[in-house]
Design a protein around this motif. Sequence first.
Motif, PDB file in Angstrom:
ATOM      1  N   PRO A  20     -23.144   0.372  22.695  1.00  0.00           N
ATOM      2  CA  PRO A  20     -21.877   0.879  23.227  1.00  0.00           C
ATOM      3  C   PRO A  20     -20.680   0.220  22.542  1.00  0.00           C
ATOM      4  N   CYS A  21     -19.520   0.793  22.792  1.00  0.00           N
ATOM      5  CA  CYS A  21     -18.261   0.217  22.311  1.00  0.00           C
ATOM      6  C   CYS A  21     -17.711  -0.695  23.395  1.00  0.00           C
ATOM      7  N   TRP A  22     -17.677  -2.001  23.103  1.00  0.00           N
ATOM      8  CA  TRP A  22     -17.191  -2.972  24.084  1.00  0.00           C
ATOM      9  C   TRP A  22     -15.734  -3.321  23.791  1.00  0.00           C
ATOM     10  N   SER A  23     -14.906  -3.233  24.800  1.00  0.00           N
ATOM     11  CA  SER A  23     -13.510  -3.606  24.661  1.00  0.00           C
ATOM     12  C   SER A  23     -13.350  -5.107  24.864  1.00  0.00           C
ATOM     13  N   PRO A  24     -12.414  -5.744  24.146  1.00  0.00           N
ATOM     14  CA  PRO A  24     -12.149  -7.167  24.404  1.00  0.00           C
ATOM     15  C   PRO A  24     -11.443  -7.411  25.728  1.00  0.00           C
ATOM     16  N   THR A  25     -10.918  -6.338  26.314  1.00  0.00           N
ATOM     17  CA  THR A  25     -10.218  -6.466  27.598  1.00  0.00           C
ATOM     18  C   THR A  25     -11.217  -6.530  28.743  1.00  0.00           C
ATOM     19  N   ALA A  26     -11.006  -7.442  29.654  1.00  0.00           N
ATOM     20  CA  ALA A  26     -11.840  -7.547  30.857  1.00  0.00           C
ATOM     21  C   ALA A  26     -11.070  -7.031  32.064  1.00  0.00           C
ATOM     22  N   VAL A  27     -11.769  -6.393  32.967  1.00  0.00           N
ATOM     23  CA  VAL A  27     -11.164  -5.870  34.193  1.00  0.00           C
ATOM     24  C   VAL A  27     -11.133  -6.988  35.231  1.00  0.00           C
ATOM     25  N   SER A  28      -9.945  -7.245  35.771  1.00  0.00           N
ATOM     26  CA  SER A  28      -9.780  -8.324  36.750  1.00  0.00           C
ATOM     27  C   SER A  28     -10.338  -7.912  38.108  1.00  0.00           C
ATOM     28  N   VAL A  29     -11.064  -8.825  38.721  1.00  0.00           N
ATOM     29  CA  VAL A  29     -11.655  -8.606  40.040  1.00  0.00           C
ATOM     30  C   VAL A  29     -11.030  -9.595  41.016  1.00  0.00           C
ATOM     31  N   GLY A  30     -10.558  -9.094  42.139  1.00  0.00           N
ATOM     32  CA  GLY A  30      -9.998  -9.957  43.178  1.00  0.00           C
ATOM     33  C   GLY A  30     -10.694  -9.730  44.499  1.00  0.00           C
ATOM     34  N   THR A  31     -10.740 -10.745  45.334  1.00  0.00           N
ATOM     35  CA  THR A  31     -11.397 -10.612  46.637  1.00  0.00           C
ATOM     36  C   THR A  31     -10.398 -10.153  47.696  1.00  0.00           C
ATOM     37  N   VAL A  32     -10.929  -9.482  48.714  1.00  0.00           N
ATOM     38  CA  VAL A  32     -10.140  -9.020  49.856  1.00  0.00           C
ATOM     39  C   VAL A  32     -10.607  -9.811  51.070  1.00  0.00           C
ATOM     40  N   PRO A  33      -9.722 -10.547  51.735  1.00  0.00           N
ATOM     41  CA  PRO A  33     -10.140 -11.435  52.828  1.00  0.00           C
ATOM     42  C   PRO A  33     -10.508 -10.693  54.106  1.00  0.00           C
ATOM     43  N   VAL A  34     -11.537  -9.860  54.010  1.00  0.00           N
ATOM     44  CA  VAL A  34     -12.072  -9.144  55.170  1.00  0.00           C
ATOM     45  C   VAL A  34     -13.583  -9.308  55.135  1.00  0.00           C
ATOM     46  N   SER A  35     -14.171  -9.630  56.273  1.00  0.00           N
ATOM     47  CA  SER A  35     -15.612  -9.829  56.337  1.00  0.00           C
ATOM     48  C   SER A  35     -16.299  -8.474  56.520  1.00  0.00           C
ATOM     49  N   VAL A  36     -16.776  -7.913  55.410  1.00  0.00           N
ATOM     50  CA  VAL A  36     -17.506  -6.644  55.426  1.00  0.00           C
ATOM     51  C   VAL A  36     -18.661  -6.769  54.446  1.00  0.00           C
ATOM     52  N   GLU A  37     -19.858  -6.476  54.897  1.00  0.00           N
ATOM     53  CA  GLU A  37     -21.013  -6.538  54.013  1.00  0.00           C
ATOM     54  C   GLU A  37     -21.976  -5.418  54.373  1.00  0.00           C
ATOM     55  N   GLY A  38     -22.828  -5.043  53.426  1.00  0.00           N
ATOM     56  CA  GLY A  38     -23.828  -4.023  53.717  1.00  0.00           C
ATOM     57  C   GLY A  38     -24.409  -3.445  52.449  1.00  0.00           C
ATOM     58  N   LEU A  39     -25.665  -3.016  52.543  1.00  0.00           N
ATOM     59  CA  LEU A  39     -26.360  -2.337  51.455  1.00  0.00           C
ATOM     60  C   LEU A  39     -26.613  -0.893  51.865  1.00  0.00           C
ATOM     61  N   GLY A  40     -26.466   0.026  50.919  1.00  0.00           N
ATOM     62  CA  GLY A  40     -26.782   1.420  51.207  1.00  0.00           C
ATOM     63  C   GLY A  40     -25.812   2.091  52.154  1.00  0.00           C
TER      64      GLY A  40
END
Length: 679
Positions: A335-355
């Motif tokens: 694939p073509c990889w960009s040198p730019t990375a996408v920033s990830v930030g957390t949201v202070p809410v307790s939510v979890e789950g699969l599916g």
Amino acid sequence: MPTTNTKKQKQGRDTAVQGTNDSSVVSKVSAAAQGYFQDVFLQHLVCKVARRAPLINRGYYVRWRAVDHCVRKFLHVTENCPKRQILSLGAGFDSLYFRLHADETLDRTVVFEVDFPDVARRKSALINTNITLRGMLDPHLPSPAGPVYVSSGRYRLLGVDVREESQVEEALGAAGLDVAAPTLILSEVVLTYMETQWSDAVISWAAKLFPRSLFVIYEQIHPHDPFGRIMQDHFLKLNSTLHALRQYPDTAAQRHRFLDKGWEQCVCLDMNVFYLGLVPEEERCRVEGLEPFDEYEEWHQKCSHYFILTASRGSMMALALLTHPPVSPVPSIHPCWSPTAVSVGTVPVSVEGLGMATSMVNPGQVLLTGGCSRGGRGAVTRMLLRGQEGWRSVTVEPPVDLGVRLYHTVTSLPGGGVVVYGGRSSPLNPIRGLFRVTLEPGGPRGPPDSEGRDTVKLNVEQIVCTGAPPPARWRHTATVVSHSGKDFLYVFGGKNESEAVLGDGYFLCQDKQHWTEIPVEGAAPEARHSHSACSYQGGVVLFGGLDRRGVPLGDTVVLKPNDRGFSWERIELQPPPVPRYSHSAHVIGEKLVVIGGVWLHSDGVPGVVIINLTTHSSVEFTLDTSSVPWPLMLHSFCSELTDPEEPELLLIGGGGNCFSFGTHFNLQPVTLDLRPVLG
């Protein structure tokens, strides 16, 4: 060989490592009991029997199959030799000798096993007190002497610390080992528990001592991605640190390791390549039909984090090396990889789950349904609301009971409200029927609940449809399309209890609630599940998924409306994106934004790919997760585009059952800032 500074700490770690043998043999017994492989002797080497989860049974099957494959090939290559040997280092309670003896494949062969004295003593006691095992040894055994705990014509069990090179060599010589004879050296998740300088020394020692030999090793790799971090933490908690994979983190590094330590040739395959490429399709179908199964993401990740390696010395032993599959089961992608990375930030809410399944019902209002969490299956329906202070989770009044439901869809309708369709409660129980969920007129907020928390009032009604409905399914997609001025819910793909993948499509007319037949032209996409499908120009753009063979897809296919109905059109992307499944996707303008998912190689863990639907090009972006304090596993998750004008994605839930290392949940939602990558 090197020694540790603190004898007490060393003994503690050694005891912990010995404990991994006890757990491993119980898992092997479980897999054998469910028919994954035949081994009637393991049950005599355990004190307890426990049925493991299907994922663990499969994991131990592929481990057993890989080692057995290598052993059988060695025995075949050396079948005309006057003498041959198998040396199992850290053998634990393995039943290899007894299986091969029962198969009558030990002609002119002696099996030597070496392990800690305590392990050898326990195994010797189990053998001597079991009539079946003892009956497979010589009738008159000499009394144990020195490090030899069992000495039979074709079987010697020695209690020696593998790290003590001179003691091992002396004990093996005294037990009758012939260094000139063709020898298979087996290490099944053993060397990695040693400090790396010790395991390197063992590899070098074996290369120098045995001029005609095959080294077979099964171990872990890829420590740095989310699954690898959880795997490492698990063994660290057991006081059984995985050492080798830090210095040798992938198959290429492991191969160079053996070549650098004196081995002449080496082949190393991760377990996805081994399973898909060297296990016959008929056998894979047999195994995959033994138990209900729906943990594909964890299965592929487990296999990408373990390898089987063979290294040889001598021309004869080169014939016993693993072979690369004639046709790679995993396509080579550049694939073509960009040198730019996408920033990830957390949201202070307790939510979890699969599916889970989510939907944006109004700007700043996200409905969360189904899934499973630490509290079990059947998660409570909730809403995420965004206010001036950010996101918060609120409960629903009256409580919405959609039943235990995983891998279903929740689709926003043009006229308001959402449709909940499909899913499963277990891999044997798909869920039928549709529900329409709408917000209570007059605003999103209801009175506080009994604990003073904000609530949202929803209306839920079951939809009664006419026409021929689709077979029940999960891991499908349900997308709004338009034809002749009418809106339809288009259901495509998925799987159910009887079909591994589905490739059919169904149209539900929204104003009449009628399952309608509409002509669809062109070559239909390959059957799949865990794909994505987004509304696009009145039709659908479909991407990825898992095919019938269990291989991720990387194709992009568009369902376009025409005068007669719809037609399929395949888009050839250059360069092609990394194939994946269990991802999410959104159309923003003329770009398809694909997030996360699972690919078969750990070094290609998907981040974000931007697919330009006009220029038919794709660019891959990595994720900058430095601000996320826990491993971010982006599969079995949901995502919502919170504001198309300021493109930001909200990712909710996700994680996985990480083999025997425990279940991991993403603890909070996270955001992705797409502005730098959308241009």
